[in-house]
Write an enzyme that holds these catalytic residues in place. Structure first.
Site, mmCIF file in Angstrom:
data_model
loop_
_atom_site.group_PDB
_atom_site.id
_atom_site.type_symbol
_atom_site.label_atom_id
_atom_site.label_comp_id
_atom_site.label_asym_id
_atom_site.label_seq_id
_atom_site.Cartn_x
_atom_site.Cartn_y
_atom_site.Cartn_z
ATOM 1 N N HIS A 1 10.358 40.579 -56.543
ATOM 2 C CA HIS A 1 11.066 41.855 -56.474
ATOM 3 C C HIS A 1 10.098 42.999 -56.182
ATOM 4 O O HIS A 1 10.377 43.858 -55.327
ATOM 5 C CB HIS A 1 11.800 42.094 -57.788
ATOM 6 C CG HIS A 1 12.275 43.503 -57.985
ATOM 7 N ND1 HIS A 1 13.315 44.050 -57.265
ATOM 8 C CD2 HIS A 1 11.836 44.492 -58.822
ATOM 9 C CE1 HIS A 1 13.506 45.309 -57.640
ATOM 10 N NE2 HIS A 1 12.621 45.596 -58.577
ATOM 11 N N LEU A 2 8.966 43.036 -56.863
ATOM 12 C CA LEU A 2 8.014 44.141 -56.678
ATOM 13 C C LEU A 2 7.302 44.052 -55.329
ATOM 14 O O LEU A 2 7.154 45.062 -54.629
ATOM 15 C CB LEU A 2 6.999 44.148 -57.822
ATOM 16 C CG LEU A 2 7.565 44.491 -59.200
ATOM 17 C CD1 LEU A 2 6.462 44.467 -60.250
ATOM 18 C CD2 LEU A 2 8.260 45.849 -59.194
ATOM 19 N N GLY B 1 8.392 42.601 -52.673
ATOM 20 C CA GLY B 1 9.358 42.772 -51.592
ATOM 21 C C GLY B 1 10.059 44.107 -51.599
ATOM 22 O O GLY B 1 10.907 44.364 -50.731
ATOM 23 N N GLU C 1 11.089 47.868 -50.941
ATOM 24 C CA GLU C 1 10.977 48.584 -49.672
ATOM 25 C C GLU C 1 10.975 50.103 -49.834
ATOM 26 O O GLU C 1 10.962 50.832 -48.845
ATOM 27 C CB GLU C 1 12.117 48.163 -48.746
ATOM 28 C CG GLU C 1 12.110 46.682 -48.416
ATOM 29 C CD GLU C 1 13.221 46.281 -47.464
ATOM 30 O OE1 GLU C 1 13.973 47.184 -47.027
ATOM 31 O OE2 GLU C 1 13.335 45.083 -47.152
ATOM 32 N N GLY C 2 11.013 50.596 -51.078
ATOM 33 C CA GLY C 2 11.085 52.036 -51.308
ATOM 34 C C GLY C 2 9.744 52.735 -51.206
ATOM 35 O O GLY C 2 8.730 52.158 -50.788
ATOM 36 N N GLU D 1 18.601 7.676 -43.898
ATOM 37 C CA GLU D 1 19.716 8.638 -43.929
ATOM 38 C C GLU D 1 20.644 8.435 -42.735
ATOM 39 O O GLU D 1 21.868 8.391 -42.879
ATOM 40 C CB GLU D 1 19.168 10.056 -43.948
ATOM 41 C CG GLU D 1 20.197 11.155 -43.747
ATOM 42 C CD GLU D 1 19.757 12.201 -42.731
ATOM 43 O OE1 GLU D 1 20.488 12.432 -41.738
ATOM 44 O OE2 GLU D 1 18.681 12.800 -42.930
ATOM 45 N N HIS D 2 20.069 8.306 -41.536
ATOM 46 C CA HIS D 2 20.876 8.104 -40.329
ATOM 47 C C HIS D 2 21.669 6.802 -40.400
ATOM 48 O O HIS D 2 22.851 6.756 -40.049
ATOM 49 C CB HIS D 2 19.965 8.075 -39.101
ATOM 50 C CG HIS D 2 19.651 9.424 -38.546
ATOM 51 N ND1 HIS D 2 20.028 9.828 -37.286
ATOM 52 C CD2 HIS D 2 18.997 10.489 -39.088
ATOM 53 C CE1 HIS D 2 19.612 11.071 -37.064
ATOM 54 N NE2 HIS D 2 18.979 11.486 -38.148
ATOM 55 N N HIS E 1 14.179 9.431 -43.506
ATOM 56 C CA HIS E 1 15.061 10.066 -42.526
ATOM 57 C C HIS E 1 15.853 9.011 -41.749
ATOM 58 O O HIS E 1 17.068 9.164 -41.509
ATOM 59 C CB HIS E 1 14.220 10.917 -41.578
ATOM 60 C CG HIS E 1 15.011 11.678 -40.583
ATOM 61 N ND1 HIS E 1 14.583 11.873 -39.287
ATOM 62 C CD2 HIS E 1 16.211 12.307 -40.671
ATOM 63 C CE1 HIS E 1 15.486 12.585 -38.629
ATOM 64 N NE2 HIS E 1 16.484 12.854 -39.441
ATOM 65 N N LEU F 1 9.138 42.541 -44.423
ATOM 66 C CA LEU F 1 8.291 41.753 -45.316
ATOM 67 C C LEU F 1 9.182 40.948 -46.244
ATOM 68 O O LEU F 1 10.227 41.432 -46.692
ATOM 69 C CB LEU F 1 7.381 42.691 -46.116
ATOM 70 C CG LEU F 1 6.448 42.119 -47.186
ATOM 71 C CD1 LEU F 1 5.238 43.031 -47.367
ATOM 72 C CD2 LEU F 1 7.159 41.946 -48.543
#
Length: 530
Positions: free
Chosen positions: A315-316, A318, A320-321, A92-93, A89, A338
């Protein structure tokens, strides 16, 4: 949990990053002219490998309002020397503060800002990224100054002392940021022998006081770090400009071919930092937030990008249905949101996280939420991988790629510069969204990791102050860590199935026909009269 680590380690396979189908160019450069793009994308693309092995993406857009460039070095805080946390870091600076060609400390940044642009950089666990945008006519001058950062930085003593104060102030501001606090807490609780456990940003103590006590010269260490790791062989560069592809290639070749190649190879951490599982962590945040995180360690699945099996699982989980995990949590008034995702980690190891926002009632019942989560995972395992669900995901990913909105120049170069390392050259645009390979065996293999045996849960809420008994070193976060009681783990293992949880029904609204039909001749007349 040694067998978990062994299982993850043996799951590692060598990834073929660049396809063998290369179009050879002149002057030892390798060109890739077959980059797959969205049908709606009017920009022109070319991939390159320079003679020094730097990988490059050129993007020509005659309409762009800004030109931009992003360079990624595949070295980060996990490569810090053990005795110097934050050195990557700090490096980087320092690269912004003068080069042999442009010795003024603000020479690069002043040029960018004076010509309508912005510039910045960030250091991650396994990468460091530098980027800028600028008025299109000033791209050559910007690339010239930008390239010097990686060729001949000065690391002057006076700038080192001042920038050390900047690093320390940055750390001080992060002390009140829960994102930084909780992330460092998990790193600090990882295997202390693993590089993931390091304190990545550093501060005045780790980069100033301690090195002096050890008789170390921090400038010498910065130079050594730069000379060791800033090799063209682990750099990728993405550039967009108004120029045509041949002109952009000439610019990039002129300014970046001389970046040295030290023949450095990518660091990959095959061992997972979390092998002490069946644990739970309670942490106290600054803000009044409440959430539950359910984490499972996973191997790095980068080589399977075309099957996107982890995204099938996300997908499954998460969804929301009706019948989803979230719908059940809402029914019990335990949660309102969620998120399930694969990611974070570094090269060689990853995490699968289920992050659940908690209501006050949900906080009281977080163990039952985990139990309900395992019930839903059991539904996924019971039903097995389902081809039509994968096909739905595939269709939506392809639609999103086909109709992807035009991103800003800076966003485009920053997103593609990492893809140059993670995907074959022709897939740098489509790779993150590609899904054309059905791999049910891999889905089942991944689901085997989502078990109570491998789980690590975290509860973050001010209520946790009632049970915390330790303080994290770098951010002062109050926490407690404990093994999950055996009877609870057994209860989760025996969670079985639930009558209220089920996989989503088929989505009949996914479009399949994208033809544009002409309006009827009297269209406007009809609507005007109505």
């Amino acid at each position: 949990m040694e067998e978990l680590c062994q299982s993850i380690n043996t799951s590692q396979r060598k990834t073929t990053i660049y396809s063998q189908q290369r179009l050879l160019g002149i002057n030892d450069r390798i060109r890739f002219n077959d980059i797959i793009k969205s049908p709606n994308d009017k920009r022109l693309y070319r991939g390159l490998i320079l003679s020094n092995d730097m990988r490059v993406l050129l993007i020509s857009d005659s309409t762009t309002g800004k030109s931009a460039a992003s360079l990624n070095v595949d070295v980060g805080s996990m490569n810090d020397p053990v005795e110097l946390p934050g050195l990557a870091h700090f490096c980087e600076h320092m690269l912004f503060l003068g080069t042999e060609a442009y010795p003024a400390e603000n020479g690069y940044t002043k040029y960018i800002y004076d010509h309508g642009g912005t510039c910045n950089a960030s250091t991650g666990d396994d990468f460091t990224n530098y980027y800028f945008d600028v008025n299109p006519e000033n791209l050559p001058g910007a690339l010239d100054r930008f390239s010097q950062i990686f060729l001949n930085p000065l690391f002057t003593e006076s700038a080192i002392e001042r920038e050390l104060n900047v690093i320390d102030l940055e750390h001080e501001s992060n002390l009140m940021d829960d994102k930084w606090r909780i992330r460092q807490l998990h790193k600090s609780l990882a295997n202390p022998m693993h590089p993931y456990s390091k304190f990545g940003t550093g501060n005045k103590e780790t980069l100033g006081i301690i090195p002096r006590q050890l008789g170390m010269n921090i400038r010498d260490e910065l130079l050594k770090f730069h000379e060791t790791w800033y090799s063209a062989s682990i750099m990728t560069l993405s550039v967009i400009g108004k120029e045509n592809l041949d002109e952009l290639e000439a610019l990039v070749t002129t300014f970046f071919t001389n970046v040295e190649n030290f023949d450095v190879h990518l660091t990959t951490w095959i061992d997972h930092p979390f092998c002490d599982l069946e644990t739970r962590v309670y942490a106290v945040p600054i803000r009044d937030v409440r959430y539950l995180s359910i984490m499972f360690p996973l191997p790095d699945m980068g080589e399977y990008f075309s099957s996107t099996s982890v995204h099938y699982i996300s997908h499954l989980l998460g969804h929301e249905g009706k019948g989803s995990l979230l719908s059940a949590l809402k029914t019990y008034n335990w949660s309102n949101s969620l998120q399930a995702e694969y990611g974070r980690g570094a090269r060689g190891f990853k995490f699968f996280n289920i992050n659940i926002d908690l209501t006050e009632n949900g906080l009281k019942n977080f163990s039952d939420i985990v139990w309900l989560t395992f019930q839903y995972i059991n539904v996924m395992k019971e039903d097995g991988p389902i081809p039509w669900i994968f096909e739905e995901c595939k269709k939506m990913w392809n639609i999103n790629f086909r109709y992807e909105e035009k991103s800003s120049p800076c966003d485009l170069v920053n997103s593609t510069v990492r893809c140059l390392r993670e995907y074959p050259a022709r897939e740098v645009l489509r790779g993150p969204r590609l899904s054309n390979e059905w791999n049910p065996d891999l889905i089942e293999e991944l689901l085997d990791y989502l078990t109570p045996r491998y789980v690590r849960i975290s509860v973050v809420a001010r209520w946790c102050k009632n049970v915390t008994n330790e303080t994290e070193t770098w951010y002062g976060t109050e926490y407690m860590i404990e093994k999950i009681p055996h009877d609870i783990v057994v209860d989760w293992k025996d969670a079985g199935l639930s009558g209220i949880l089920r996989l989503p029904a088929e989505n009949e609204f996914i479009p399949t026909n994208f033809e544009l039909k002409p309006r009827e001749p009297d269209f406007f007349h009809k609507h005007r009269s109505s």
